[in-house]
Scaffold this motif. Structure first.
Motif, PDB file in Angstrom:
ATOM      1  N   GLN A   1       0.849  -1.180   0.000  1.00  0.00           N
ATOM      2  CA  GLN A   1       0.000   0.000   0.000  1.00  0.00           C
ATOM      3  C   GLN A   1       0.891   1.238   0.000  1.00  0.00           C
ATOM      4  O   GLN A   1       1.749   1.381   0.854  1.00  0.00           O
ATOM      5  CB  GLN A   1      -0.886  -0.010   1.240  1.00  0.00           C
ATOM      6  CG  GLN A   1      -1.769   1.199   1.391  1.00  0.00           C
ATOM      7  CD  GLN A   1      -2.830   1.316   0.324  1.00  0.00           C
ATOM      8  OE1 GLN A   1      -3.284   0.311  -0.209  1.00  0.00           O
ATOM      9  NE2 GLN A   1      -3.216   2.518  -0.007  1.00  0.00           N
ATOM     10  N   PRO A   2       0.713   2.129  -0.966  1.00  0.00           N
ATOM     11  CA  PRO A   2       1.569   3.314  -1.026  1.00  0.00           C
ATOM     12  C   PRO A   2       1.303   4.261   0.146  1.00  0.00           C
ATOM     13  O   PRO A   2       0.190   4.320   0.668  1.00  0.00           O
ATOM     14  CB  PRO A   2       1.176   3.967  -2.351  1.00  0.00           C
ATOM     15  CG  PRO A   2      -0.189   3.478  -2.637  1.00  0.00           C
ATOM     16  CD  PRO A   2      -0.275   2.103  -2.033  1.00  0.00           C
ATOM     17  N   HIS A   3       2.351   4.946   0.550  1.00  0.00           N
ATOM     18  CA  HIS A   3       2.231   5.925   1.619  1.00  0.00           C
ATOM     19  C   HIS A   3       3.333   6.963   1.465  1.00  0.00           C
ATOM     20  O   HIS A   3       4.277   6.776   0.699  1.00  0.00           O
ATOM     21  CB  HIS A   3       2.293   5.254   3.001  1.00  0.00           C
ATOM     22  CG  HIS A   3       3.584   4.552   3.262  1.00  0.00           C
ATOM     23  ND1 HIS A   3       3.861   3.305   2.752  1.00  0.00           N
ATOM     24  CD2 HIS A   3       4.680   4.933   3.957  1.00  0.00           C
ATOM     25  CE1 HIS A   3       5.079   2.940   3.140  1.00  0.00           C
ATOM     26  NE2 HIS A   3       5.599   3.910   3.865  1.00  0.00           N
ATOM     27  N   GLY A   4       3.186   8.042   2.168  1.00  0.00           N
ATOM     28  CA  GLY A   4       4.181   9.101   2.130  1.00  0.00           C
ATOM     29  C   GLY A   4       4.972   9.155   3.421  1.00  0.00           C
ATOM     30  O   GLY A   4       4.483   8.775   4.487  1.00  0.00           O
ATOM     31  N   LEU A   5       6.208   9.607   3.283  1.00  0.00           N
ATOM     32  CA  LEU A   5       7.059   9.886   4.430  1.00  0.00           C
ATOM     33  C   LEU A   5       7.699  11.242   4.201  1.00  0.00           C
ATOM     34  O   LEU A   5       7.953  11.627   3.059  1.00  0.00           O
ATOM     35  CB  LEU A   5       8.178   8.843   4.566  1.00  0.00           C
ATOM     36  CG  LEU A   5       7.791   7.397   4.832  1.00  0.00           C
ATOM     37  CD1 LEU A   5       9.038   6.513   4.811  1.00  0.00           C
ATOM     38  CD2 LEU A   5       7.081   7.271   6.166  1.00  0.00           C
ATOM     39  N   VAL A   6       7.985  11.953   5.252  1.00  0.00           N
ATOM     40  CA  VAL A   6       8.774  13.171   5.171  1.00  0.00           C
ATOM     41  C   VAL A   6      10.168  12.777   5.638  1.00  0.00           C
ATOM     42  O   VAL A   6      10.325  12.207   6.722  1.00  0.00           O
ATOM     43  CB  VAL A   6       8.185  14.284   6.054  1.00  0.00           C
ATOM     44  CG1 VAL A   6       9.096  15.503   6.062  1.00  0.00           C
ATOM     45  CG2 VAL A   6       6.788  14.657   5.560  1.00  0.00           C
ATOM     46  N   ILE A   7      11.170  13.046   4.773  1.00  0.00           N
ATOM     47  CA  ILE A   7      12.536  12.626   5.066  1.00  0.00           C
ATOM     48  C   ILE A   7      13.495  13.787   4.848  1.00  0.00           C
ATOM     49  O   ILE A   7      13.451  14.455   3.810  1.00  0.00           O
ATOM     50  CB  ILE A   7      12.952  11.435   4.181  1.00  0.00           C
ATOM     51  CG1 ILE A   7      11.984  10.270   4.373  1.00  0.00           C
ATOM     52  CG2 ILE A   7      14.389  11.019   4.478  1.00  0.00           C
ATOM     53  CD1 ILE A   7      12.273   9.062   3.523  1.00  0.00           C
ATOM     54  N   CYS A   8      14.383  13.998   5.819  1.00  0.00           N
ATOM     55  CA  CYS A   8      15.423  15.008   5.669  1.00  0.00           C
ATOM     56  C   CYS A   8      16.456  14.486   4.675  1.00  0.00           C
ATOM     57  O   CYS A   8      16.928  13.351   4.799  1.00  0.00           O
ATOM     58  CB  CYS A   8      16.099  15.296   7.007  1.00  0.00           C
ATOM     59  SG  CYS A   8      17.535  16.388   6.843  1.00  0.00           S
ATOM     60  N   ASP A   9      16.800  15.319   3.683  1.00  0.00           N
ATOM     61  CA  ASP A   9      17.754  14.883   2.668  1.00  0.00           C
ATOM     62  C   ASP A   9      19.196  14.913   3.166  1.00  0.00           C
ATOM     63  O   ASP A   9      20.106  14.505   2.448  1.00  0.00           O
ATOM     64  CB  ASP A   9      17.588  15.694   1.378  1.00  0.00           C
ATOM     65  CG  ASP A   9      17.933  17.160   1.533  1.00  0.00           C
ATOM     66  OD1 ASP A   9      18.264  17.605   2.647  1.00  0.00           O
ATOM     67  OD2 ASP A   9      17.857  17.880   0.519  1.00  0.00           O
ATOM     68  N   GLU A  10      19.434  15.338   4.392  1.00  0.00           N
ATOM     69  CA  GLU A  10      20.783  15.341   4.970  1.00  0.00           C
ATOM     70  C   GLU A  10      20.942  14.265   6.043  1.00  0.00           C
ATOM     71  O   GLU A  10      21.774  13.387   5.921  1.00  0.00           O
ATOM     72  CB  GLU A  10      21.106  16.716   5.566  1.00  0.00           C
ATOM     73  CG  GLU A  10      21.321  17.793   4.534  1.00  0.00           C
ATOM     74  CD  GLU A  10      22.584  17.587   3.711  1.00  0.00           C
ATOM     75  OE1 GLU A  10      23.594  17.102   4.256  1.00  0.00           O
ATOM     76  OE2 GLU A  10      22.550  17.913   2.516  1.00  0.00           O
ATOM     77  N   CYS A  11      20.156  14.349   7.116  1.00  0.00           N
ATOM     78  CA  CYS A  11      20.332  13.422   8.234  1.00  0.00           C
ATOM     79  C   CYS A  11      19.404  12.213   8.169  1.00  0.00           C
ATOM     80  O   CYS A  11      19.527  11.301   8.980  1.00  0.00           O
ATOM     81  CB  CYS A  11      20.151  14.151   9.561  1.00  0.00           C
ATOM     82  SG  CYS A  11      18.456  14.645   9.965  1.00  0.00           S
ATOM     83  N   GLU A  12      18.476  12.196   7.226  1.00  0.00           N
ATOM     84  CA  GLU A  12      17.536  11.103   6.995  1.00  0.00           C
ATOM     85  C   GLU A  12      16.541  10.877   8.132  1.00  0.00           C
ATOM     86  O   GLU A  12      15.976   9.790   8.268  1.00  0.00           O
ATOM     87  CB  GLU A  12      18.252   9.800   6.634  1.00  0.00           C
ATOM     88  CG  GLU A  12      19.004   9.904   5.325  1.00  0.00           C
ATOM     89  CD  GLU A  12      19.562   8.586   4.830  1.00  0.00           C
ATOM     90  OE1 GLU A  12      19.250   7.524   5.410  1.00  0.00           O
ATOM     91  OE2 GLU A  12      20.319   8.625   3.855  1.00  0.00           O
ATOM     92  N   ALA A  13      16.316  11.902   8.950  1.00  0.00           N
ATOM     93  CA  ALA A  13      15.242  11.801   9.947  1.00  0.00           C
ATOM     94  C   ALA A  13      13.931  11.600   9.191  1.00  0.00           C
ATOM     95  O   ALA A  13      13.748  12.123   8.091  1.00  0.00           O
ATOM     96  CB  ALA A  13      15.177  13.069  10.800  1.00  0.00           C
TER      97      ALA A  13
END
Length: 135
Positions: A54-66
């Motif tokens: 099932q597709p879903h979204g995540l918010v990811i920091c492009d530097e620290c990957e939080a």
């Protein structure tokens, strides 16, 4: 890449939206007489393929990957496993096949449009071998 904010954890990255998994076929596309048949076939194939979740979204920091599970970086964050960066929702790879930086259509599908800060949008380098490289 569409971002919502600067990373409150590392201070140096942008928090972008990634889609993990395959989005459903566009049911509003009636350009072809075979549209319904193709959608039905794709849906049946997806149901049989266990690698498509099932597709879903995540918010990811492009530097620290939080990682945040919702488009609000003031909520609790987490970090992926260093050896195998996977979605905390379903275990699919964050940076591999089946995931990508979200398009505006993806973001609309997620219902996260209001969270996007257009002033922070970045363009992907079309000449790059990796979709992760930003210009």
């Amino acid at each position: 890449m569409h971002s919502i904010d600067f990373c409150p954890i590392c201070g140096g990255g942008l928090c972008g939206i990634r889609i993990i998994g395959s989005l459903p076929a566009d049911s509003n596309n009636d350009d072809s007489a075979d549209s319904a048949t193709a959608t039905a076939s794709a849906t049946a194939a997806d149901a049989q393929n266990s690698s498509l979740a099932q597709p879903h979204g995540l918010v990811i920091c492009d530097e620290c990957e939080a990682i945040w599970l919702e488009p609000d970086v003031s909520t609790v964050h987490q970090y992926p496993d260093l050896e195998k960066a996977a979605s905390p929702v379903n275990g699919m790879p964050i940076w591999g096949d089946g995931s990508r930086w979200a398009s505006m259509e993806d973001i609309e599908w997620l219902g996260w449009t209001e969270a996007v800060n257009p002033e922070l949008d970045a363009e992907l380098d079309a000449d790059s071998d990796s979709e992760e490289k930003l210009v």
